[in-house]
Design an enzyme around this catalytic site. Structure first.
Site, PDB file in Angstrom:
ATOM      1  N   ARG A  79       0.915  -0.938  -0.602  1.00  0.00           N
ATOM      2  CA  ARG A  79      -0.440  -0.241  -0.194  1.00  0.00           C
ATOM      3  C   ARG A  79       0.721   0.858  -0.162  1.00  0.00           C
ATOM      4  O   ARG A  79       1.382   1.298   1.000  1.00  0.00           O
ATOM      5  CB  ARG A  79      -0.761   0.250   1.567  1.00  0.00           C
ATOM      6  CG  ARG A  79      -2.050   0.348   1.350  1.00  0.00           C
ATOM      7  CD  ARG A  79      -2.676   0.992   0.251  1.00  0.00           C
ATOM      8  NE  ARG A  79      -3.748   1.549   0.005  1.00  0.00           N
ATOM      9  CZ  ARG A  79      -4.816   1.340  -0.177  1.00  0.00           C
ATOM     10  NH1 ARG A  79      -5.118   1.240  -1.524  1.00  0.00           N
ATOM     11  NH2 ARG A  79      -5.946   2.076  -0.062  1.00  0.00           N
ATOM     12  N   ASP A 134       0.094  -9.277   3.956  1.00  0.00           N
ATOM     13  CA  ASP A 134      -0.459 -10.572   3.149  1.00  0.00           C
ATOM     14  C   ASP A 134      -1.392 -10.179   2.272  1.00  0.00           C
ATOM     15  O   ASP A 134      -2.299  -9.582   2.050  1.00  0.00           O
ATOM     16  CB  ASP A 134      -1.398 -11.750   4.291  1.00  0.00           C
ATOM     17  CG  ASP A 134      -0.136 -11.538   5.808  1.00  0.00           C
ATOM     18  OD1 ASP A 134       1.572 -11.583   4.986  1.00  0.00           O
ATOM     19  OD2 ASP A 134      -0.017 -13.139   5.919  1.00  0.00           O
ATOM     20  N   VAL A 136      -4.749 -11.811   0.532  1.00  0.00           N
ATOM     21  CA  VAL A 136      -5.381 -12.291   0.348  1.00  0.00           C
ATOM     22  C   VAL A 136      -6.256 -12.283  -0.553  1.00  0.00           C
ATOM     23  O   VAL A 136      -6.396 -11.673  -1.349  1.00  0.00           O
ATOM     24  CB  VAL A 136      -6.419 -11.808   1.380  1.00  0.00           C
ATOM     25  CG1 VAL A 136      -7.787 -12.362   1.661  1.00  0.00           C
ATOM     26  CG2 VAL A 136      -6.264 -11.133   2.581  1.00  0.00           C
ATOM     27  N   ASP A 258     -14.214   3.768   5.093  1.00  0.00           N
ATOM     28  CA  ASP A 258     -14.410   4.522   3.484  1.00  0.00           C
ATOM     29  C   ASP A 258     -14.889   3.040   4.020  1.00  0.00           C
ATOM     30  O   ASP A 258     -14.282   1.580   3.116  1.00  0.00           O
ATOM     31  CB  ASP A 258     -13.317   4.381   3.134  1.00  0.00           C
ATOM     32  CG  ASP A 258     -13.469   4.514   1.373  1.00  0.00           C
ATOM     33  OD1 ASP A 258     -14.841   4.413   1.055  1.00  0.00           O
ATOM     34  OD2 ASP A 258     -12.256   4.381   0.961  1.00  0.00           O
ATOM     35  N   ASN A 263     -14.271  -1.846  -1.260  1.00  0.00           N
ATOM     36  CA  ASN A 263     -13.108  -2.345   0.089  1.00  0.00           C
ATOM     37  C   ASN A 263     -13.148  -3.127   1.297  1.00  0.00           C
ATOM     38  O   ASN A 263     -12.245  -3.214   1.831  1.00  0.00           O
ATOM     39  CB  ASN A 263     -13.019  -0.636   1.026  1.00  0.00           C
ATOM     40  CG  ASN A 263     -12.728   0.354   0.077  1.00  0.00           C
ATOM     41  OD1 ASN A 263     -12.332   0.186  -1.119  1.00  0.00           O
ATOM     42  ND2 ASN A 263     -13.468   1.294   0.343  1.00  0.00           N
ATOM     43  N   ASP A 276      -8.003  -0.317   2.287  1.00  0.00           N
ATOM     44  CA  ASP A 276      -8.571   0.120   2.470  1.00  0.00           C
ATOM     45  C   ASP A 276      -9.102   1.395   4.086  1.00  0.00           C
ATOM     46  O   ASP A 276     -10.126   1.577   3.828  1.00  0.00           O
ATOM     47  CB  ASP A 276      -9.465   1.041   1.673  1.00  0.00           C
ATOM     48  CG  ASP A 276      -8.868   0.485   0.192  1.00  0.00           C
ATOM     49  OD1 ASP A 276      -8.224  -0.376  -0.154  1.00  0.00           O
ATOM     50  OD2 ASP A 276      -9.343   1.616  -0.788  1.00  0.00           O
ATOM     51  N   GLU A 278      -7.456   4.249   4.726  1.00  0.00           N
ATOM     52  CA  GLU A 278      -6.987   5.692   5.298  1.00  0.00           C
ATOM     53  C   GLU A 278      -7.644   7.038   6.023  1.00  0.00           C
ATOM     54  O   GLU A 278      -7.540   7.416   6.308  1.00  0.00           O
ATOM     55  CB  GLU A 278      -6.358   5.896   3.523  1.00  0.00           C
ATOM     56  CG  GLU A 278      -7.353   6.329   2.975  1.00  0.00           C
ATOM     57  CD  GLU A 278      -6.962   5.974   1.590  1.00  0.00           C
ATOM     58  OE1 GLU A 278      -5.584   5.687   1.113  1.00  0.00           O
ATOM     59  OE2 GLU A 278      -7.218   5.631   0.054  1.00  0.00           O
TER      60      GLU A 278
END
Length: 388
Positions: A79, A134, A136, A258, A263, A276, A278
């Protein structure tokens, strides 16, 4: 049966101008200092994820290293925070906060969050901070083109399958909100005190927290406005929000921020990876429920403008709130304030992503900045309904 996709509805977004030609070698050298001696890691990069998300860059990679005399390979996802020249959606990216939030959620709940691994906070390796988690396996309802357009696995699913995905998603949100003592455990996500004198982070009332959330949203709007100019509709929404504060809240909880199906990685129709973070914050639980409903309504309104049926029976507010009450034991009331807030945030997202498209030469400069806001008709309808 899938619906045809409108030929002029390509919403693909470029996210980065970074030269990735030597990224694999840089990552391998960086990992060599973090894995046991003699690991001799090698990195193979896959393609970035461009069917979902509008903000951070996501890079898929496989890492191979020696352990116990054997070579082994594991899949990871990086990320990566955007650089200023790539027109970030948000004014700042706290990757350390995202990393810690995901770590704690995995520790404190059964919510399926990918395990986070190493974090590189300096930007010296890839030119911008990043962390590894990791990889997924699963499938995601696409943002590009949005899933209500048709021709994708969720649109083609049965009504029972769609409802199972919807209910399990709401249950994930309820589980996040149930984290005990969230205000202290996630104090690094506190939005801070509201405008004017007041208590410091982590010590205010629920009303202080809500005001701080709105103050942060206003600051985000000012950040977007600096590049593309003012939006009369966004400012109308801000003015209404600031003068119509909800009379009560249901307490401050950990908010995913979010909270939307785009997501989440799904195994079949069950959540397998919640992504996600953030926008994660401390705040009222209504923030997440409104965002979940509004995110679908934004996409649904786009397809309806184009004359397509979309998925009008999916993620309906009354169904979502009923499922949430069963899962959490908490009944939520009027979400109008939060729907206006969600609509305002979507306006800001589109202001930033529209400016990014201008930056990369993907669209011509519009005569009206509000033409970049794909959710504008939906927000105008909401403002009219609340009398703003």
């Amino acid at each position: 049966m899938s619906q045809p996709v409108a030929p002029d509805a390509d919403l693909t977004l470029q996210r980065s101008s970074r030269d990735a030609s030597d990224s694999a070698a840089r990552l391998a050298r960086w990992l060599a200092a973090r894995l046991p001696a003699g690991a001799d890691p090698g990195v193979a990069l896959g393609s970035g994820v461009d069917a979902n998300g509008m903000s951070s860059e996501t890079v898929v990679l496989d890492v191979t290293w020696t352990e116990g005399g054997q070579r082994r390979t594991r899949g990871y996802v990086a990320r990566v925070a955007p650089t200023p020249q790539d027109v970030p959606v948000f004014p700042a990216y706290d990757l350390a906060g995202q990393h810690e939030a995901m770590r704690l959620v995995a520790e404190l709940t059964d919510v399926p969050v990918p395990a986070v691994r190493w974090i590189e906070p300096t930007g010296e390796v890839l030119g911008s901070p990043f962390f590894l988690m990791d990889r997924v396996e699963g499938r995601v309802p696409p943002d590009v083109l949005p899933y209500p357009f048709g021709d994708n696995w969720l649109f083609d699913a049965s009504a029972d399958e769609q409802r199972r995905l919807q209910d399990r998603t709401v249950e994930v949100v309820a589980a996040l909100h149930a984290v005990p003592d969230a205000a202290s455990r996630f104090d690094f996500l506190d939005p801070g005190p509201g405008p004017g004198p007041g208590p410091g982070p982590g010590t205010g009332t629920d009303t202080d927290t809500l005001r701080a959330v709105l103050a942060r949203t206003r600051a985000w709007y000012e950040f977007a406005k600096a590049d593309v100019g003012p939006s009369p509709t966004a400012e109308r929404a801000l003015a209404w929000l600031e003068t119509h504060e909800p009379a009560t809240t249901t307490g401050t909880v950990l908010c995913w921020g979010d909270a939307r199906i785009g997501n989440i990685l799904y195994d079949g129709f069950e959540p397998a990876g919640v992504l996600d973070w953030e926008m994660a914050t401390l705040g009222p639980r209504e923030l997440d429920l409104s965002w979940l409903v509004t995110a679908h309504q934004v996409f649904q309104s786009i397809v309806e403008v184009l004359g397509l049926p979309g998925m009008p029976g999916f993620l309906r507010e009354d169904d979502v709130l009923a499922t949430y009450e069963r899962a959490s034991g908490v009944r939520l009331g009027d979400l109008d304030w939060y729907h206006v807030h969600s609509g305002l945030q979507w306006c800001i997202v589109f202001m930033r992503t529209g400016f990014r498209q201008l930056h990369f030469g993907e669209i011509a400069e519009p005569d009206d900045i509000e033409s970049l806001m794909h959710n504008l008709p939906l927000l105008l309808d909401t403002l009219e309904r609340v009398g703003a």
